[in-house]
Design a protein around this motif. Structure first.
Motif, mmCIF file in Angstrom:
data_model
loop_
_atom_site.group_PDB
_atom_site.id
_atom_site.type_symbol
_atom_site.label_atom_id
_atom_site.label_comp_id
_atom_site.label_asym_id
_atom_site.label_seq_id
_atom_site.Cartn_x
_atom_site.Cartn_y
_atom_site.Cartn_z
ATOM 1 N N HIS A 261 5.310 -2.645 12.253
ATOM 2 C CA HIS A 261 6.652 -2.527 12.826
ATOM 3 C C HIS A 261 7.560 -1.780 11.858
ATOM 4 C CE1 HIS A 261 5.592 -5.474 15.962
ATOM 5 N NE2 HIS A 261 4.960 -6.120 14.989
ATOM 6 N N ALA A 262 8.400 -0.914 12.408
ATOM 7 C CA ALA A 262 9.391 -0.170 11.616
ATOM 8 C C ALA A 262 10.711 -0.220 12.370
ATOM 9 C CB ALA A 262 8.942 1.269 11.390
ATOM 10 N N PRO A 263 11.418 -1.356 12.288
ATOM 11 C CA PRO A 263 12.610 -1.562 13.131
ATOM 12 C C PRO A 263 13.743 -0.582 12.870
ATOM 13 C CG PRO A 263 12.409 -3.274 11.443
ATOM 14 C CD PRO A 263 11.137 -2.506 11.416
ATOM 15 N N LEU A 264 13.763 0.088 11.727
ATOM 16 C CA LEU A 264 14.861 0.997 11.414
ATOM 17 C C LEU A 264 14.592 2.431 11.853
ATOM 18 C CD1 LEU A 264 15.809 -0.264 7.824
ATOM 19 C CD2 LEU A 264 16.796 -0.941 10.029
ATOM 20 N N HIS A 265 13.483 2.671 12.550
ATOM 21 C CA HIS A 265 13.119 4.036 12.920
ATOM 22 C C HIS A 265 12.947 4.163 14.429
ATOM 23 C CE1 HIS A 265 12.584 5.015 8.698
ATOM 24 N NE2 HIS A 265 11.927 3.879 8.576
ATOM 25 N N SER A 266 12.912 5.405 14.883
ATOM 26 C CA SER A 266 12.775 5.642 16.324
ATOM 27 C C SER A 266 11.413 5.172 16.819
ATOM 28 C CB SER A 266 12.971 7.139 16.620
ATOM 29 O OG SER A 266 12.065 7.926 15.849
ATOM 30 N N LYS A 267 10.374 5.368 16.041
ATOM 31 C CA LYS A 267 9.042 4.857 16.364
ATOM 32 C C LYS A 267 8.936 3.492 15.704
ATOM 33 C CE LYS A 267 4.719 5.483 17.855
ATOM 34 N NZ LYS A 267 4.341 5.809 19.233
ATOM 35 N N ILE A 268 9.208 2.437 16.487
ATOM 36 C CA ILE A 268 9.389 1.121 15.873
ATOM 37 C C ILE A 268 8.101 0.326 15.765
ATOM 38 C CG2 ILE A 268 11.783 0.982 16.632
ATOM 39 C CD1 ILE A 268 10.831 -0.889 18.868
ATOM 40 N N SER A 269 7.028 0.751 16.431
ATOM 41 C CA SER A 269 5.798 -0.032 16.379
ATOM 42 C C SER A 269 4.600 0.881 16.576
ATOM 43 C CB SER A 269 5.810 -1.127 17.454
ATOM 44 O OG SER A 269 4.635 -1.884 17.411
ATOM 45 N N MET A 270 3.494 0.537 15.895
ATOM 46 C CA MET A 270 2.292 1.345 16.010
ATOM 47 C C MET A 270 1.082 0.499 15.635
ATOM 48 S SD MET A 270 1.320 4.865 13.941
ATOM 49 C CE MET A 270 2.921 5.581 14.312
ATOM 50 N N ALA A 271 0.026 0.546 16.464
ATOM 51 C CA ALA A 271 -1.237 -0.128 16.153
ATOM 52 C C ALA A 271 -2.120 0.833 15.365
ATOM 53 C CB ALA A 271 -1.939 -0.565 17.434
ATOM 54 N N ILE A 272 -2.649 0.338 14.253
ATOM 55 C CA ILE A 272 -3.428 1.194 13.359
ATOM 56 C C ILE A 272 -4.773 0.545 13.077
ATOM 57 C CG2 ILE A 272 -3.533 2.211 11.048
ATOM 58 C CD1 ILE A 272 -0.523 2.451 11.082
ATOM 59 N N GLN A 273 -5.837 1.324 13.311
ATOM 60 C CA GLN A 273 -7.190 0.861 13.008
ATOM 61 C C GLN A 273 -7.456 1.056 11.511
ATOM 62 O OE1 GLN A 273 -9.985 -0.359 15.111
ATOM 63 N NE2 GLN A 273 -10.581 -0.836 12.988
ATOM 64 N N LEU A 274 -7.868 -0.020 10.859
ATOM 65 C CA LEU A 274 -8.121 0.033 9.424
ATOM 66 C C LEU A 274 -9.590 0.303 9.146
ATOM 67 C CD1 LEU A 274 -6.079 -3.116 8.270
ATOM 68 C CD2 LEU A 274 -5.297 -0.743 8.375
ATOM 69 N N ASN A 275 -9.835 1.005 8.041
ATOM 70 C CA ASN A 275 -11.190 1.142 7.527
ATOM 71 C C ASN A 275 -11.163 0.877 6.026
ATOM 72 O OD1 ASN A 275 -10.522 3.635 6.116
ATOM 73 N ND2 ASN A 275 -10.620 4.658 8.118
ATOM 74 N N ASN A 276 -12.288 0.999 5.384
ATOM 75 C CA ASN A 276 -12.377 0.651 3.969
ATOM 76 C C ASN A 276 -11.534 1.546 3.060
ATOM 77 O OD1 ASN A 276 -14.098 -1.560 4.199
ATOM 78 N ND2 ASN A 276 -15.930 -0.262 4.256
ATOM 79 N N GLN A 277 -11.109 2.689 3.556
ATOM 80 C CA GLN A 277 -10.359 3.633 2.726
ATOM 81 C C GLN A 277 -8.876 3.712 3.091
ATOM 82 O OE1 GLN A 277 -11.862 4.925 0.073
ATOM 83 N NE2 GLN A 277 -13.670 3.772 0.755
#
Length: 660
Positions: A578-594
C-alpha cells in the motif's frame, strides 16, 4: 565531580559541579602533575598554558603513582596526554566564571538486594518480584538465550536469598519461573558452542585458546566482518581467566591500530535504531540490558551501575538544562525534532566555518568572551536575533564543549559511566570492547542517544579534515573525553585522572565505529519478534478461556451457513503493498528469492513518476513492515522480501516516510 563519602553506613555520596577552589590551598594528589610554578613567578607568566602543561608532563607524569594502579589500566605516553591535560586546564579556567549555579547528583549506596531488584525492574521483569502474572514478563522470559537466562537466574537467586535473610515477603522459587526440576542443572554460563535459531553451531575453541588482545601489527592489516545473527554472550565459548597486561603495553595513537570492522548483512537487511517503533525499542532496551549483563558475566566482569537519586538542573534557558526539557520546548516550535536546536546550531556553525580551522576544539577561545557569548545566546536565541557571524570558530567550539559539560546528567548517563570505563579497563580485545559499547548505546535514553549521534557525526567530520585542521582521531578523543567523562568541569579526582587514557579510548571507539553502534543487532530483533508472538499467543489463550467470548464464538459458528473464506485471497509468496500518499495506492507483487525492498520501491516509482512531486515522494520514502510480530519496521532497501515475508507473514506492507 567531587565525591564526598559519608562516614556512617548508608550515607549518600553527593556529586557536585562548579566548585570554586584555590590552587594554592588545595592539596595536590600524589602521583599527579603539580600545578606548576608559583602563579606570581615570571616563568609562569611568560609560558603559554599548553607549554606549562607540557613541562609538567615531561617532568612529573611518567612517575608511577605511589598507590597501586590496576594492571589492566590502559596507558599512554606523556606526549599523547598533553591535549588531555590542556583541556582539563581550560575547563578549570572556564568554570571559574560559573560559580553561581550548581548541579547536584545524589548517588545513594544501595541496600543489600536493591541492586538486583532494580535490575529486574529495568529489564521488564518486575513480575518476578511482585509475583503477578504479566504477559510481557512471561513473553520476555520465553525468548531468552541460554546465557541470558543464566544472567536473569543469577540476579533473581541473589535477590531471593537476600529477601529471605531480611525476612521480607515470600518470594517465588526460581525453579517455578524457569520450570526446572529439582534434579535439573541450573543455567550456568558453561563453555559450550552457541546454537542460533536456525540450528547453526559455531566451532568450539580449544580450552587453551583464551581471548587474546589484538596486536597493533596485525590490526593494521586485518579487516574483520561482524555478524549480528548470534548473541554476543553466546559467541563467547571460553571464559578468559584474569590475565594481567604487560605493564609497558600502551594504547597507540595511530588510527590504524584499530581493526576495520564491517557488518555482514543478512538477507533481512540491517536495521537502524530509528527504524523501529517506540514500543519495540523499549523491548530492545530490556533485552540489551539482559544481554550486556550476560556478556559481562561470560567475561567474568561485574557490571556496575550508579544509582542516581536526584538530578537538579535549570528549568529554563539553554545551558545546564536537561536534554528532555530542551527537546520538549523545541518540539513546540519544530514538531518531531530529536536534537535540541541550540546543539544543532552549534554543530552547524562549526561544520560550515570551522572544520578546516587549525586546532579546532584544541585551541581554546577566550574564557571571558565565551562567557559573554553564552549570556547573549541565552537572551536572544529563542527570538532568533543572535548574530552567529560575530562568533569565532574557537569560541563556538568552546560553547559546544560547555553545553555538553554542563548537562545536568552526562550525555552517556551517570548510571552507566562505570560500565563505559570497565569495558576498556577489563576487556582487552577491541572486538569485545565494541560489542559492549554497542549494547551500552542501545541502553541510552532516546534524547541522549540522538544528541550523542549528532555530536559523533560532527567529530567524524573533524577527523576527516585532519590535513587542514591538524586534528587526528587521537587528538579529538583526548580533548572531548574530559568534557564527557569528567563531569561538570570540576577539578578531577585521582580516579578520574587515572582513567584519562581509558575515557579517551572510549571516545575513539565511539567516533571510529559510530556507523556500527546505531545498528540494532539482528538477534535482538529476532527476540523482539518472538516476544511479540508470545504475547499474541497468550492473549489468544486468555480469550479462548473467557466464557463470554466462548459463547459468542459458538453462536457465530451456528449462524454461519457456510464456512467463511480465508481472510486474504492472496496466494503464498504474493504481498499487497500500500502507498496511501500516491496515486497508485495499492499493488500486488509476486516475490521471488531475489526481490529486494528497493525493487518494490522502483515498481511504485515507475507507476507514479508522472510529475516531479511524485518522484520526490518516492525518493524520500521507504517500505515498512507493519503489524504481525513487529510494531513497525522500516526495511533496509537491500532486504530480501521473501525472507522478511516468511519471518512475518501476518504483516502489512506500506510505503511511507521513514520513522526517523
Amino acid at each position: 565531580m567531587e565525591r564526598r563519602k559519608g562516614t556512617a553506613a548508608g550515607s549518600s555520596v553527593v556529586l557536585t559541579g562548579y566548585h570554586s577552589y584555590s590552587p594554592s590551598s588545595r592539596q595536590q594528589p600524589q602521583g599527579f602533575p603539580p600545578e606548576g610554578p608559583d602563579p606570581r613567578s615570571p616563568l609562569r607568566k611568560s609560558l603559554p598554558r599548553c607549554q606549562r602543561i607540557s613541562r609538567m608532563l615531561s617532568n612529573e607524569s611518567l612517575r608511577p603513582p605511589v598507590y597501586s594502579r590496576s594492571n589492566s589500566q590502559a596507558s599512554v605516553d606523556s606526549t599523547s596526554m598533553e591535549d588531555f591535560w590542556c583541556e582539563v586546564e581550560n575547563i578549570k579556567e572556564s568554570t571559574e566564571y560559573r560559580q553561581d549555579e550548581q548541579t547536584v547528583l545524589e548517588i545513594k549506596p544501595p541496600d543489600e538486594g536493591e541492586l538486583e531488584a532494580e535490575w529486574l525492574q529495568d529489564v521488564g521483569l518486575s513480575t518476578l518480584i511482585s509475583g503477578s502474572e504479566e504477559d510481557d514478563g512471561e513473553a520476555l522470559l520465553s525468548t531468552l538465550t541460554r546465557t541470558q537466562a543464566a544472567a536473569v537466574q543469577k540476579r533473581y537467586n541473589t535477590y531471593t536469598q537476600t529477601m529471605r535473610k531480611k525476612n521480607k515477603h515470600t518470594v517465588r522459587d526460581v525453579r517455578d519461573i524457569f520450570g526446572i526440576n529439582d534434579t535439573s542443572p541450573t543455567f550456568e554460563a558453561i563453555p559450550v558452542s552457541p546454537v542460533t535459531t536456525n540450528g547453526f553451531q559455531l566451532p568450539v575453541q580449544k580450552p587453551g585458546n583464551c581471548l587474546e588482545y589484538e596486536s597493533d601489527k596485525n590490526s593494521q592489516l586485518v579487516k574483520e566482518e561482524l555478524s549480528f545473527d548470534v548473541s554476543f554472550s553466546e559467541s563467547i565459548t571460553v571464559i578468559p581467566k584474569h590475565r594481567e597486561r604487560h605493564k609497558n603495553q600502551r594504547l597507540k595513537k595511530d588510527e590504524s591500530s584499530l581493526t576495520n570492522f564491517t557488518i555482514r548483512k543478512s538477507r533481512l537487511g540491517l536495521t537502524a535504531v530509528g527504524d523501529l517503533s517506540l514500543n519495540d525499542m523499549k523491548k530492545i532496551r530490556y533485552l540489551s540490558l539482559i544481554e550486556l549483563t550476560a556478556f559481562y558475566d561470560a567475561l567474568g566482569i561485574e557490571l556496575k551501575r550508579n544509582r542516581t537519586e536526584r538530578i537538579k538542573g535549570r528549568e529554563s534557558g539553554l545551558f545546564g538544562v536537561p536534554l528532555a526539557v530542551l527537546l520538549e520546548n523545541d518540539q513546540k516550535k519544530v514538531p518531531g525534532i530529536k536534537v535540541p536546536l541550540i546543539l544543532q546550531k552549534l554543530l552547524l556553525k562549526l561544520e560550515e566555518t570551522g572544520l578546516e580551522t587549525e586546532g579546532i576544539l584544541r585551541v581554546p577561545g577566550s574564557a571571558s568572551r565565551v562567557k559573554s557569548l553564552r549570556q547573549e545566546i541565552e537572551a536572544k536565541f529563542d527570538e532568533d536575533t543572535f548574530d552567529w557571524d560575530q562568533v569565532r570558530n574557537n569560541d563556538t567550539a568552546g560553547l559546544l564543549k560547555m553545553f555538553i559539560r554542563e548537562l545536568p546528567s552526562p550525555l552517556f548517563t551517570m548510571e552507566y559511566l562505570p560500565a563505559f570505563i570497565s569495558l576498556v579497563e577489563k576487556i582487552s580485545q577491541v572486538k569485545l570492547q565494541l560489542q559492549a559499547l554497542h549494547l551500552l548505546i542501545l541502553l541510552l535514553p532516546d534524547s541522549s542517544r540522538d544528541a550523542a549521534k549528532a555530536l559523533l557525526q560532527f567529530l567524524k567530520k573533524v577527523v576527516a579534515n585532519e590535513r587542514k585542521n591538524k586534528m587526528t582521531l587521537w587528538n579529538v578523543s583526548m580533548i572531548v573525553a574530559p568534557n564527557l567523562f569528567i563531569c561538570k568541569g570540576k577539578r578531577a579526582n585521582q580516579e578520574e585522572m587515572l582513567a584519562a587514557a581509558t575515557t579517551a579510548h572510549v571516545v575513539r571507539l565511539l567516533i571510529k565505529y559510530q556507523d556500527i553502534l546505531w545498528t540494532v543487532p539482528a538477534f535482538l530483533i529476532s527476540q523482539v519478534r518472538k516476544m511479540n508472538e508470545a504475547t499474541i499467543n497468550n492473549t489468544k489463550r486468555q480469550l479462548m478461556f473467557d466464557k463470554g467470548v466462548r459463547r459468542l464464538l459458538r453462536r457465530k459458528t451456528m449462524e454461519r451457513e457456510r464456512p467463511e473464506r480465508t481472510e486474504s485471497d492472496i496466494p503464498e509468496g504474493v504481498i499487497r503493498v500500500h502507498a496511501p500518499l500516491h496515486s497508485k495506492i495499492s499493488m500486488a507483487i509476486q516475490l521471488n528469492n531475489q526481490t529486494k525492498a528497493k525493487d518494490i520501491l522502483a515498481r511504485f516509482h515507475c507507476e507514479n513518476s508522472h510529475g516531479s512531486s511524485e518522484k520526490m515522494k518516492i525518493q524520500t520514502q521507504s517500505l515498512h513492515e507493519v503489524g504481525g510480530n513487529i510494531g513497525q519496521h522500516c526495511l533496509d532497501p537491500d532486504a530480501y522480501m521473501l525472507d522478511v515475508y516468511r519471518a512475518n507473514p501476518q504483516a502489512e506492507w506500506v510505503i511511507k516516510p521513514k520513522i526517523s
